[in-house]
Design an enzyme around this catalytic site. Sequence first.
Site, short mmCIF file in Angstrom:
data_model
loop_
_atom_site.label_atom_id
_atom_site.label_comp_id
_atom_site.label_asym_id
_atom_site.label_seq_id
_atom_site.Cartn_x
_atom_site.Cartn_y
_atom_site.Cartn_z
N HIS A 1 0.80 -1.34 0.02
CA HIS A 1 0.01 -0.12 -0.03
C HIS A 1 0.86 1.09 -0.07
CE1 HIS A 1 -3.01 2.84 2.15
NE2 HIS A 1 -3.91 2.38 1.03
N TYR B 1 -8.65 14.34 -4.13
CA TYR B 1 -8.40 13.90 -2.53
C TYR B 1 -7.36 14.99 -2.07
CZ TYR B 1 -10.38 9.24 -3.61
OH TYR B 1 -11.26 8.29 -3.91
N ARG C 1 -11.02 11.09 9.75
CA ARG C 1 -12.14 11.64 8.92
C ARG C 1 -13.22 10.72 9.07
NH1 ARG C 1 -10.63 9.73 3.63
NH2 ARG C 1 -11.89 8.24 3.92
N HIS D 1 -7.49 12.84 2.92
CA HIS D 1 -7.05 11.57 2.58
C HIS D 1 -5.51 11.51 3.30
CE1 HIS D 1 -5.46 8.08 0.18
NE2 HIS D 1 -6.50 7.65 0.38
#
Length: 672
Positions: free
Chosen positions: A430, A463, A558, A586
């Site tokens: 990731h 984002y 968030r 983000h």
Amino acid sequence: MIRTNPTTSNASTFLNRELSWLAFNERVLAEANDERNPLLERLKFCAIAASNLDEFFMVRVAGVHRQLDAGVTVRSPDGLTPAETLANVRRKAGDMLRRIERVANALLRKLRDQGARITRVRDLGMRARAKLREHYLKQIQPVLTPLAVDPSHPFPYISNLSLNLAVIVHDEEEDGQEFARVKVPVGVLPRVVEIDGQYLLLEDIIAAHLGDLFRGRTVLSSYVFRVTRNTDYEFEEEEAEDLLQTIEEGLRRRRFGASVRLEITRDMPKELRDLLTERLDLDDEDVFQLGGPLGLADFMAWNPGRPDLTFKPFVPHVPDIEGEDGVFDTLKKGDVLLHHPYDSFDPVLRFLESAAIDPEVLAIKQTLYRTGNDERLLNVLRTAAENGKQAVALIELKARFDEHRNIAWARALERSGAHVVYGIAGLKTHAKVTLVVRREGGELRRFVHVGTGNYNPRTAKLYTDLSLLTTDPDIGDDVSDLFNHLTGYAEAQYETLLVAPDTARARLYELIDGEAQRARRGEDGWIFAKMNQLTDPGMIEALYRASQAGVRVRLLVRGVCCLRPGVPDLSENITVRSLLGRFLEHARVFAFGGSGVYFGSPDLMSRNLNRRVEVIAPACTASHRERLLSILDTEWHDQRGAWELRPDGAYEKLEGEFSAQEAFMQAAHPRS
């Protein structure tokens, strides 16, 4: 003051993850209710809330069902069993579906008053009906496939999130009623169809012409329904000889996942509802009766061409990183920190494109998670490979819902001669990292990009994320070790970066505990962090310990937050806020009073810290540390889209007009 429902009813020190997610979606829906947002944007927030709920059922609710099927009765950290969680989720999700529908229909009425109207077929005049019929016969009917259900035609497979018409027809010869299903081909065709300046729903058009599909039968009635299925798939990665082939097989299996939700219109008769419930193997509690339209997520794509009803276009600041001597000379003079979307993502693309054609660049290595469809990015690695450079793409095939696209990218890059790697068995990659190795004189210099967002130019406009372009030698050494570890068998030793699952958890514990030690010594211990989700029990307990030691903790979370703030003798020094707005927040930033500022790809979730390859980098210069802290501080003072989490799990909306996102947009223009 707006207040959401609590996310749990027990006295646990943790909040329930699923109920916290539903509370997050309530905040998204609140943006749809906010009259300060333009009408079409408010409808999009409804569509986002509906899309979020679809994914919630496909993944999270499906996971709870799997726990129940496996006989799991162990309580989660918040104190609820899977059965208790599912009962809460069913009730709250049903309420949310109905609220989303009410808000969407109210907005559609407001849009109608503004001249952007979705019309029913029955309300069209004769001339418009004639044009519609011509369009239907030429553009819609050839795509349709009516499927009868009788002894010679088994009940058809209903695909995930498909919109369907359940049709009741009368057979004159048999003098009986029959059931048939017609799939509404959303995706192949647009959900909202424009005919001569009027907008109609695709399912309404099909329903009005069912007689053409069932000639020889009398169509008695039709009803819209929609099925949600479990889309998670599991496989033994260590046993897979060909990971790409295994993922493709998993995607094929995903289409046949168990049903977890049935949405129907309220006018559907009980006999038909019972038939669908039985054939889809659902409980009555998994059936949600709504007024319609179903599948509100499709309205995200509706564009009636009314810019006066949308946000004003925003043009980002485009930093000049090329200058007179090119990208690489600019970066040798100093690192570049970008705050997207206020700073354009274009400099990152130009950095990559320059590397692909620069004769002195020897290698480009990049991690790819969610890439989008941008050919410009794909061409970077293709061009680099064709130019004889070492082009390495570490593509994460298991990026949920992006698997098909990533497989296509992997094959395209392999055909161009690039080295394509699928990561480490048992882990998702990731991290958002690129390494460029360039020959300068008789030496090699490393240029690195580290980000919080995906290499996706489209989402970089939507984002809020951070990018660092750096020549810092310590970061370069660590990134080299990271790629050698991911592509080969090399043991990695990280001196500067925090890398999951190797060092990130332990180093974050050290940083949190370091602030606790400072506070115990009477110094000013503080933590200021921003992330998307906070669910990891170990991290939450470390923050509780820091609070008990007197550390001031401010958290911008968030979405899901399982930490319960403001509890005496536990978390009274912790404040949690959630920020929503035009752009999706983000970025992940972690600031510690005595140990600097860090940013990177992971949230504080068990999956990120234990089962994913993640990278957190330090802000190495004073100016970058100050800028990151300034960003956090500006967002902390937001009122327009900010909510504060209370000890009981409820969120309260802050009052006021100051918008951090608007402030960042305004600050970008003087630099444009």
